[in-house]
Design a protein around this motif. Sequence first.
Motif, PDB file in Angstrom:
ATOM      1  N   ARG A  85       0.846  -1.193   0.000  1.00 15.87           N
ATOM      2  CA  ARG A  85       0.000   0.000   0.000  1.00 15.87           C
ATOM      3  C   ARG A  85       0.884   1.246   0.000  1.00 15.87           C
ATOM      4  NH1 ARG A  85      -3.329   2.108   5.236  1.00 15.87           N
ATOM      5  NH2 ARG A  85      -4.254   3.975   4.303  1.00 15.87           N
ATOM      6  N   ILE A  86       0.501   2.248  -0.783  1.00 18.64           N
ATOM      7  CA  ILE A  86       1.309   3.462  -0.957  1.00 18.64           C
ATOM      8  C   ILE A  86       0.553   4.671  -0.417  1.00 18.64           C
ATOM      9  CG2 ILE A  86       2.491   4.953  -2.612  1.00 18.64           C
ATOM     10  CD1 ILE A  86       2.521   2.574  -4.542  1.00 18.64           C
ATOM     11  N   LEU A  87       1.274   5.525   0.300  1.00 18.09           N
ATOM     12  CA  LEU A  87       0.778   6.847   0.665  1.00 18.09           C
ATOM     13  C   LEU A  87       1.690   7.880   0.034  1.00 18.09           C
ATOM     14  CD1 LEU A  87      -0.084   6.534   4.485  1.00 18.09           C
ATOM     15  CD2 LEU A  87      -1.624   6.329   2.533  1.00 18.09           C
ATOM     16  N   GLY A  88       1.113   8.900  -0.589  1.00 18.62           N
ATOM     17  CA  GLY A  88       1.924   9.945  -1.203  1.00 18.62           C
ATOM     18  C   GLY A  88       2.133   9.723  -2.685  1.00 18.62           C
ATOM     19  N   VAL A  89       3.302  10.117  -3.173  1.00 20.20           N
ATOM     20  CA  VAL A  89       3.613  10.049  -4.601  1.00 20.20           C
ATOM     21  C   VAL A  89       3.738   8.596  -5.041  1.00 20.20           C
ATOM     22  CG1 VAL A  89       5.269  10.711  -6.387  1.00 20.20           C
ATOM     23  CG2 VAL A  89       4.793  12.267  -4.483  1.00 20.20           C
ATOM     24  N   ARG A  90       3.053   8.265  -6.150  1.00 18.73           N
ATOM     25  CA  ARG A  90       3.119   6.907  -6.681  1.00 18.73           C
ATOM     26  C   ARG A  90       3.292   6.938  -8.182  1.00 18.73           C
ATOM     27  NH1 ARG A  90      -1.984   4.262  -4.581  1.00 18.73           N
ATOM     28  NH2 ARG A  90      -1.659   5.740  -2.881  1.00 18.73           N
ATOM     29  N   ALA A  91       3.723   5.826  -8.743  1.00 17.35           N
ATOM     30  CA  ALA A  91       3.908   5.699 -10.191  1.00 17.35           C
ATOM     31  C   ALA A  91       3.533   4.279 -10.597  1.00 17.35           C
ATOM     32  CB  ALA A  91       5.348   6.012 -10.587  1.00 17.35           C
TER      33      ALA A  91
END
Length: 400
Positions: free
Chosen positions: A230-236
């Motif tokens: 799981r990602i919080l913030g900037v993702r690509a």
Amino acid sequence: MKFKAYFTDDGIALLDKRFLPAMDKVGRVCHVYLTPTHAMLLHNLLGPTGTGTDGGGPQCVAQFAKDLLFREYSVSSRNGNRVAFAVDVALLHRALRSALAVHAQSPAAGDASAAIQVKLVNKLPAGSRSASPFLTFETKGARSAVVQDVPISRPLSRSDVERLQAALDAAQELPQTLVQVPDLPQLQSLVDRLKNVGDLLTVAVTQYGDLHLHVATSIVTVGSEFRKLRILGVRATAPVGDQNLSASTRTDMAIERGEALSVQVNMKHLAKSLQCHLAKPDCTFYGIAPGGACLTVIFQYFIPGTRLTDKSISFYCRLPVLDPGNLRTVPDGNNRDGCVLGADVIVDRANADGHEEINEEPQPCGLHLVEVGVDASQEMIRWISQWRAREAGLGEELQA
């Protein structure tokens, strides 16, 4: 300078069962920092800084809204009603547990009027000619009242309080990308095994939700990769063509594209920060500060019975970054950048549910790259440790 308050039942349970055991594992001494709105436990914020083999040690911050821990909370000083002092965590925890034991014997236990009181006092110790500061706990039991004095440092001066506040403000900066580690005890088990291989750990965080860890020596490189977190913030979005590449190659390409950051930290520092699982966080996130300034570990808590963030608790660690020059490489005539001698063992964890991929590709210096699962690597770690013991002789044998 004054401080006086009564513990709430929830507050004293949090300190006793979660945060004091965790802080004691991180470091023997911490600062208690009291402001009109918050109470904090701070480790190493005024300690040594810088790079090198030690890097100054990890910083740890546990911050609580005053109403979570205390009632009838009163703090005053000439430093903007802020008070800070150093205390031995083990002594503080021992006094707290003793106060709880006495309080439990009281027939009025649970009654607000029988709550445990804590305050700052100056007392004259036996055999001393000058008064010393103490953090005093007063508890009423069934037949007696018990007073415990925990020795503390002299309260910090105005300049030191300002330094502490400045360090705390600087630590508030969040990494641009945070990835959630689903199983902190599992990560701790992995790090405990990697400690047998080397003292320096390289950590990479990608905007695709990957967390990559590896230890490199002149003999071997061992690591693990957690993917699709799981990602919080900037993702690509990860390029489709990267899926069939090895973990190390994917990470290197992500760094070149500016979609990942990598830092090197002391293995002991990371192991200490992992002891914070004793505080039983609901979620744990890893991220790298802009410019690779530090590795940040953030522990999140939910309001009981919900999935909503409990904003009355803030808990995080910052690990200093070590000098990349500490990595040992062996120059190779066919490779200007050098290569690492020996087997390269990398654990490639495809996703959080434990599914593993096994890939193979040639190493730049002609040795074979082997990838194995975490559960299958116990014997490999033992074998690597034996190799490391006779590292010099083995290096000569490989070169021959």
